[in-house]
Design a protein around this motif. Structure first.
Motif, short mmCIF file in Angstrom:
data_model
loop_
_atom_site.label_atom_id
_atom_site.label_comp_id
_atom_site.label_asym_id
_atom_site.label_seq_id
_atom_site.Cartn_x
_atom_site.Cartn_y
_atom_site.Cartn_z
N MET A 1 -25.92 42.98 -68.99
CA MET A 1 -25.52 41.67 -69.42
C MET A 1 -25.65 40.68 -68.26
SD MET A 1 -22.25 42.57 -71.77
CE MET A 1 -22.57 41.29 -72.95
N ALA A 2 -26.24 39.56 -68.56
CA ALA A 2 -26.42 38.54 -67.53
C ALA A 2 -25.25 37.56 -67.52
CB ALA A 2 -27.74 37.80 -67.75
N GLY A 3 -25.03 36.90 -68.64
CA GLY A 3 -23.96 35.92 -68.71
C GLY A 3 -24.01 35.18 -70.03
N SER A 4 -23.26 34.12 -70.11
CA SER A 4 -23.19 33.35 -71.35
C SER A 4 -23.07 31.87 -71.05
CB SER A 4 -22.01 33.81 -72.20
OG SER A 4 -20.80 33.67 -71.47
N THR A 5 -23.53 31.06 -72.01
CA THR A 5 -23.37 29.62 -71.93
C THR A 5 -22.32 29.19 -72.95
OG1 THR A 5 -25.22 29.30 -73.47
CG2 THR A 5 -25.71 29.15 -71.11
N SER A 6 -21.68 28.10 -72.65
CA SER A 6 -20.67 27.54 -73.55
C SER A 6 -20.97 26.06 -73.77
CB SER A 6 -19.27 27.69 -72.95
OG SER A 6 -18.33 26.94 -73.69
N ALA A 7 -21.23 25.69 -75.01
CA ALA A 7 -21.47 24.28 -75.32
C ALA A 7 -20.19 23.47 -75.11
CB ALA A 7 -21.96 24.14 -76.76
N LYS A 8 -19.06 24.05 -75.42
CA LYS A 8 -17.77 23.35 -75.27
C LYS A 8 -17.50 23.02 -73.80
CE LYS A 8 -12.94 23.74 -76.59
NZ LYS A 8 -11.94 24.58 -77.26
N ALA A 9 -17.72 23.99 -72.92
CA ALA A 9 -17.47 23.79 -71.49
C ALA A 9 -18.70 23.25 -70.76
CB ALA A 9 -17.03 25.10 -70.83
N SER A 10 -19.85 23.29 -71.40
CA SER A 10 -21.13 22.85 -70.81
C SER A 10 -21.41 23.58 -69.49
CB SER A 10 -21.13 21.34 -70.62
OG SER A 10 -22.44 20.90 -70.33
N ASN A 11 -21.29 24.92 -69.54
CA ASN A 11 -21.55 25.69 -68.33
C ASN A 11 -22.03 27.10 -68.65
OD1 ASN A 11 -19.29 27.25 -69.00
ND2 ASN A 11 -17.98 26.33 -67.48
N TRP A 12 -22.34 27.82 -67.61
CA TRP A 12 -22.75 29.21 -67.62
C TRP A 12 -21.64 30.03 -66.98
CZ3 TRP A 12 -26.73 32.69 -68.63
CH2 TRP A 12 -26.77 33.85 -67.85
N LEU A 13 -21.35 31.20 -67.54
CA LEU A 13 -20.39 32.13 -66.95
C LEU A 13 -21.12 33.44 -66.68
CD1 LEU A 13 -17.55 33.14 -66.16
CD2 LEU A 13 -17.19 33.69 -68.59
N TRP A 14 -21.17 33.86 -65.42
CA TRP A 14 -21.80 35.12 -65.07
C TRP A 14 -21.02 36.29 -65.68
CZ3 TRP A 14 -26.46 36.02 -63.41
CH2 TRP A 14 -27.13 35.04 -62.70
N ALA A 15 -21.73 37.29 -66.12
CA ALA A 15 -21.10 38.47 -66.73
C ALA A 15 -20.15 39.14 -65.75
CB ALA A 15 -22.17 39.46 -67.19
N TRP A 16 -20.47 39.16 -64.46
CA TRP A 16 -19.60 39.82 -63.48
C TRP A 16 -18.23 39.16 -63.38
CZ3 TRP A 16 -18.36 36.30 -59.81
CH2 TRP A 16 -19.31 35.34 -59.44
N THR A 50 -22.39 24.82 -63.58
CA THR A 50 -22.36 23.69 -64.50
C THR A 50 -23.76 23.27 -64.91
OG1 THR A 50 -22.25 22.14 -62.66
CG2 THR A 50 -20.16 22.81 -63.65
N ASP A 51 -23.82 22.64 -66.06
CA ASP A 51 -25.08 22.20 -66.65
C ASP A 51 -25.37 20.75 -66.26
OD1 ASP A 51 -27.33 21.95 -68.22
OD2 ASP A 51 -26.21 21.70 -70.09
N ALA A 52 -25.89 20.56 -65.06
CA ALA A 52 -26.13 19.21 -64.53
C ALA A 52 -27.21 18.46 -65.33
CB ALA A 52 -26.53 19.28 -63.07
N LEU A 59 -30.68 26.27 -68.55
CA LEU A 59 -29.82 26.86 -67.52
C LEU A 59 -29.66 28.35 -67.75
CD1 LEU A 59 -27.83 26.55 -65.12
CD2 LEU A 59 -26.05 26.09 -66.83
N GLY A 60 -29.39 28.74 -69.00
CA GLY A 60 -29.23 30.16 -69.32
C GLY A 60 -30.47 30.97 -69.01
N TYR A 88 -26.73 36.04 -72.90
CA TYR A 88 -28.02 36.41 -72.33
C TYR A 88 -27.96 37.84 -71.79
CZ TYR A 88 -29.34 31.52 -72.66
OH TYR A 88 -29.65 30.27 -73.13
N LEU A 89 -28.97 38.62 -72.11
CA LEU A 89 -29.06 40.02 -71.72
C LEU A 89 -30.40 40.28 -71.07
CD1 LEU A 89 -28.02 41.30 -75.24
CD2 LEU A 89 -26.50 41.14 -73.29
N ILE A 90 -30.47 41.29 -70.21
CA ILE A 90 -31.76 41.75 -69.69
C ILE A 90 -32.00 43.17 -70.19
CG2 ILE A 90 -31.69 40.27 -67.64
CD1 ILE A 90 -31.04 42.88 -66.02
N PHE A 91 -33.27 43.53 -70.25
CA PHE A 91 -33.67 44.90 -70.63
C PHE A 91 -34.35 45.56 -69.45
CE2 PHE A 91 -33.77 42.52 -74.62
CZ PHE A 91 -32.95 43.31 -75.39
#
Length: 98
Positions: A1-16, A50-52, A59-60, A88-91
């Protein structure tokens, strides 16, 4: 797992950094954080990015692409989420089911 984006927060959160994810799925994400620390790349070491440019999908994919490169992944996948963001996921391997 890489991470996720949030439209509400307008950002990316790393899976770690996501406490809702099982730890056994985070080794590659933690490798990316270590790579960022070693090479002074803030976007790889900050839990939230953040999604500048106001383009969450770009960004994702950018951060997932960095993870794919660092972790020698074979590909990546974006799964939509109900609130307008995405997961977002990687294989790293593929096998066929017959």
């Amino acid at each position: 797992m890489a991470g996720s984006t949030s439209a509400k927060a307008s950002n990316w959160l790393w899976a770690w950094s996501n406490s809702n994810l099982p730890g056994e799925l985070l080794s590659d994400a933690k490798l990316v954080r270590s790579f960022g620390e070693k090479n002074s790349i803030d976007e790889l070491t900050q839990a939230y990015v953040t999604d500048a440019d106001n383009d969450l999908e770009a960004l994702g994919w950018e951060l997932t692409g960095a993870m794919a490169r660092i972790c020698d992944a074979l590909g990546a996948y974006r799964s939509p989420r109900g609130e307008g963001g995405a997961l977002y996921l990687i294989f790293k391997s593929f096998s066929w089911a017959i």
